[in-house]
Design an enzyme around this catalytic site. Sequence first.
Site, PDB file in Angstrom:
ATOM      1  N   ARG A 224       0.855  -1.186   0.000  1.00 31.39           N
ATOM      2  CA  ARG A 224       0.000   0.000   0.000  1.00 31.39           C
ATOM      3  C   ARG A 224       0.888   1.232   0.000  1.00 31.39           C
ATOM      4  O   ARG A 224       1.954   1.239   0.650  1.00 31.39           O
ATOM      5  CB  ARG A 224      -0.918   0.038   1.235  1.00 31.39           C
ATOM      6  CG  ARG A 224      -2.159  -0.836   1.120  1.00 31.39           C
ATOM      7  CD  ARG A 224      -3.145  -0.301   0.080  1.00 31.39           C
ATOM      8  NE  ARG A 224      -4.346  -1.103  -0.049  1.00 31.39           N
ATOM      9  CZ  ARG A 224      -4.530  -2.067  -0.957  1.00 31.39           C
ATOM     10  NH1 ARG A 224      -3.585  -2.372  -1.820  1.00 31.39           N
ATOM     11  NH2 ARG A 224      -5.680  -2.719  -1.014  1.00 31.39           N
ATOM     12  N   HIS A 272      -1.345   0.112  -9.847  1.00 28.61           N
ATOM     13  CA  HIS A 272      -2.075  -0.761  -8.907  1.00 28.61           C
ATOM     14  C   HIS A 272      -2.616  -1.982  -9.665  1.00 28.61           C
ATOM     15  O   HIS A 272      -3.829  -2.243  -9.667  1.00 28.61           O
ATOM     16  CB  HIS A 272      -3.214  -0.016  -8.200  1.00 28.61           C
ATOM     17  CG  HIS A 272      -3.664  -0.730  -6.950  1.00 28.61           C
ATOM     18  ND1 HIS A 272      -4.142  -0.093  -5.840  1.00 28.61           N
ATOM     19  CD2 HIS A 272      -3.699  -2.059  -6.644  1.00 28.61           C
ATOM     20  CE1 HIS A 272      -4.463  -0.985  -4.909  1.00 28.61           C
ATOM     21  NE2 HIS A 272      -4.202  -2.187  -5.382  1.00 28.61           N
TER      22      HIS A 272
HETATM   23  P1  NAP Z   1      -2.292 -10.887   5.182  1.00 27.57           P
HETATM   24  O1  NAP Z   1      -2.394 -12.340   4.844  1.00 27.57           O
HETATM   25  O2  NAP Z   1      -3.252 -10.297   6.155  1.00 27.57           O
HETATM   26  O3  NAP Z   1      -0.797 -10.630   5.659  1.00 27.57           O
HETATM   27  C1  NAP Z   1      -0.388  -9.435   6.237  1.00 27.57           C
HETATM   28  C2  NAP Z   1       0.998  -9.652   6.813  1.00 27.57           C
HETATM   29  O4  NAP Z   1       1.457  -8.417   7.356  1.00 27.57           O
HETATM   30  C3  NAP Z   1       1.012 -10.677   7.954  1.00 27.57           C
HETATM   31  O5  NAP Z   1       2.179 -11.449   7.897  1.00 27.57           O
HETATM   32  C4  NAP Z   1       1.021  -9.773   9.197  1.00 27.57           C
HETATM   33  O6  NAP Z   1       1.615 -10.367  10.333  1.00 27.57           O
HETATM   34  C5  NAP Z   1       1.875  -8.644   8.698  1.00 27.57           C
HETATM   35  N1  NAP Z   1       1.671  -7.453   9.519  1.00 27.57           N
HETATM   36  C6  NAP Z   1       0.535  -6.738   9.699  1.00 27.57           C
HETATM   37  N2  NAP Z   1       0.745  -5.726  10.547  1.00 27.57           N
HETATM   38  C7  NAP Z   1       2.045  -5.815  10.927  1.00 27.57           C
HETATM   39  C8  NAP Z   1       2.858  -5.058  11.798  1.00 27.57           C
HETATM   40  N3  NAP Z   1       2.386  -3.998  12.482  1.00 27.57           N
HETATM   41  N4  NAP Z   1       4.139  -5.454  11.951  1.00 27.57           N
HETATM   42  C9  NAP Z   1       4.633  -6.512  11.283  1.00 27.57           C
HETATM   43  N5  NAP Z   1       3.922  -7.269  10.445  1.00 27.57           N
HETATM   44  C10 NAP Z   1       2.617  -6.918  10.263  1.00 27.57           C
HETATM   45  O7  NAP Z   1      -2.413 -10.006   3.860  1.00 27.57           O
HETATM   46  P2  NAP Z   1      -2.079 -10.425   2.350  1.00 27.57           P
HETATM   47  O8  NAP Z   1      -3.234 -11.126   1.737  1.00 27.57           O
HETATM   48  O9  NAP Z   1      -0.760 -11.079   2.331  1.00 27.57           O
HETATM   49  O10 NAP Z   1      -2.011  -8.978   1.670  1.00 27.57           O
HETATM   50  C11 NAP Z   1      -1.067  -8.015   2.109  1.00 27.57           C
HETATM   51  C12 NAP Z   1      -1.394  -6.673   1.490  1.00 27.57           C
HETATM   52  O11 NAP Z   1      -1.088  -6.693   0.088  1.00 27.57           O
HETATM   53  C13 NAP Z   1      -2.875  -6.278   1.508  1.00 27.57           C
HETATM   54  O12 NAP Z   1      -3.249  -5.765   2.770  1.00 27.57           O
HETATM   55  C14 NAP Z   1      -2.927  -5.219   0.435  1.00 27.57           C
HETATM   56  O13 NAP Z   1      -2.629  -3.962   0.997  1.00 27.57           O
HETATM   57  C15 NAP Z   1      -1.805  -5.621  -0.527  1.00 27.57           C
HETATM   58  N6  NAP Z   1      -2.322  -6.076  -1.838  1.00 27.57           N
HETATM   59  C16 NAP Z   1      -1.953  -5.391  -2.956  1.00 27.57           C
HETATM   60  C17 NAP Z   1      -2.403  -5.816  -4.201  1.00 27.57           C
HETATM   61  C18 NAP Z   1      -1.955  -5.104  -5.450  1.00 27.57           C
HETATM   62  O14 NAP Z   1      -2.462  -5.400  -6.535  1.00 27.57           O
HETATM   63  N7  NAP Z   1      -1.006  -4.207  -5.358  1.00 27.57           N
HETATM   64  C19 NAP Z   1      -3.234  -6.935  -4.306  1.00 27.57           C
HETATM   65  C20 NAP Z   1      -3.595  -7.594  -3.144  1.00 27.57           C
HETATM   66  C21 NAP Z   1      -3.130  -7.170  -1.899  1.00 27.57           C
HETATM   67  P3  NAP Z   1       0.977 -11.689  11.035  1.00 27.57           P
HETATM   68  O15 NAP Z   1       1.228 -12.802  10.034  1.00 27.57           O
HETATM   69  O16 NAP Z   1       1.731 -11.834  12.263  1.00 27.57           O
HETATM   70  O17 NAP Z   1      -0.493 -11.391  11.190  1.00 27.57           O
END
Ligand code: NAP
Length: 309
Positions: A224, A272
């Site tokens: 993000r 994006h």
């Molecule tokens: P997810 O499964 O919820 O994973 C988020 C990760 O971030 C987890 O490992 C979490 O830790 C970690 N995290 C959250 N807060 C943290 C903090 N304060 N300190 C350290 N680690 C932290 O999400 P995801 O499905 O992988 O997606 C991640 C992000 O990718 C989405 O939220 C979105 O913003 C982005 N995204 C972008 C696109 C694009 O096209 N550009 C597409 C899809 C998603 P824990 O494992 O310990 O909970």
Amino acid sequence: MTLRILLNLSPDYRALWHQPLASALADAGVSAELCDRPGGPVDYVVHAPNGPVQDFSTLPGLRAVLNIWAGVDKVLHNPTLDVPLARMVDPGLTEAMVEYVTAHVLRHHIGMDRDIANPGHDWVQRPVPLARERPVGILGLGVLGAACARALSALNFPVTGWSRSPKTLPGVASFAGEAGLHKVLSRAQMLVALLPETPATTEILNARTLAMLPRGAFVINPGRGPLIDDTALLAALDSGQIAHATLDVFRSEPLPKAHPYWAHPKVTVTPHAAADTRALTAVPVIVENIRRDQAGEPLLHRVDRDLGY
Ligand code: NAP
């Protein structure tokens, strides 16, 4: 009982989702009416943040909002949202993110840009390190970060990851906490940001943390926009601390034409588009969540409002 499901999607997405969702619900034995506009009670909203309906209080009987995006930052703080929210975990989206991240890591690792833009037609052979000699750091080891970590590790990149809670991923050194962040950053010649946008992750990449990276590191951000302090990144690019930034997400999207990122020679802007949600692979996730909720089972991928993701 026939469920009413509001497809709160942009017109182009509605066209892509309507028929696959109707068929999958019928195949699952769920009697449902799909509607495109509110009006009367609604059981579920299949939601995209750019859909026309932003006021959930106008939907009596609403049981859950099923987001079709993985990121929930655009819906979580909607003051009218008082029902459970599920984010999207879509195998197709995950595959696409792995392809995007792997492509940009390999591009910078091999130095492809030198050969693609070679206006002088110079014949210069340069040694290229092996992947095993190029440490990659991944901030966020959730669904997407872990999938990218596995793929990069399979290509022999030494991968280090950082998450809120420590992880055990084969071949990936995993860290948590402030000291862990320092460890990951201090060795990452390539840094991939796949954190959600929350108060705890806002501007996690700032002047202080960018300075922890080895000089000449590459930054890839498909997470993000607000994860990065833009002013600090531009300064780090200009000083040579960061060699190049590949950025897919921004504070303001579309990225304004006058934004310095567009013209910066060390920045690649992608719109994006790293990983879209595909109806083909995401519809079964939506249908399974409706089935679970109707059966009194917990939703998959329910968002924790306190954590913000
Ligand atoms: P997810 O499964 O919820 O994973 C988020 C990760 O971030 C987890 O490992 C979490 O830790 C970690 N995290 C959250 N807060 C943290 C903090 N304060 N300190 C350290 N680690 C932290 O999400 P995801 O499905 O992988 O997606 C991640 C992000 O990718 C989405 O939220 C979105 O913003 C982005 N995204 C972008 C696109 C694009 O096209 N550009 C597409 C899809 C998603 P824990 O494992 O310990 O909970």
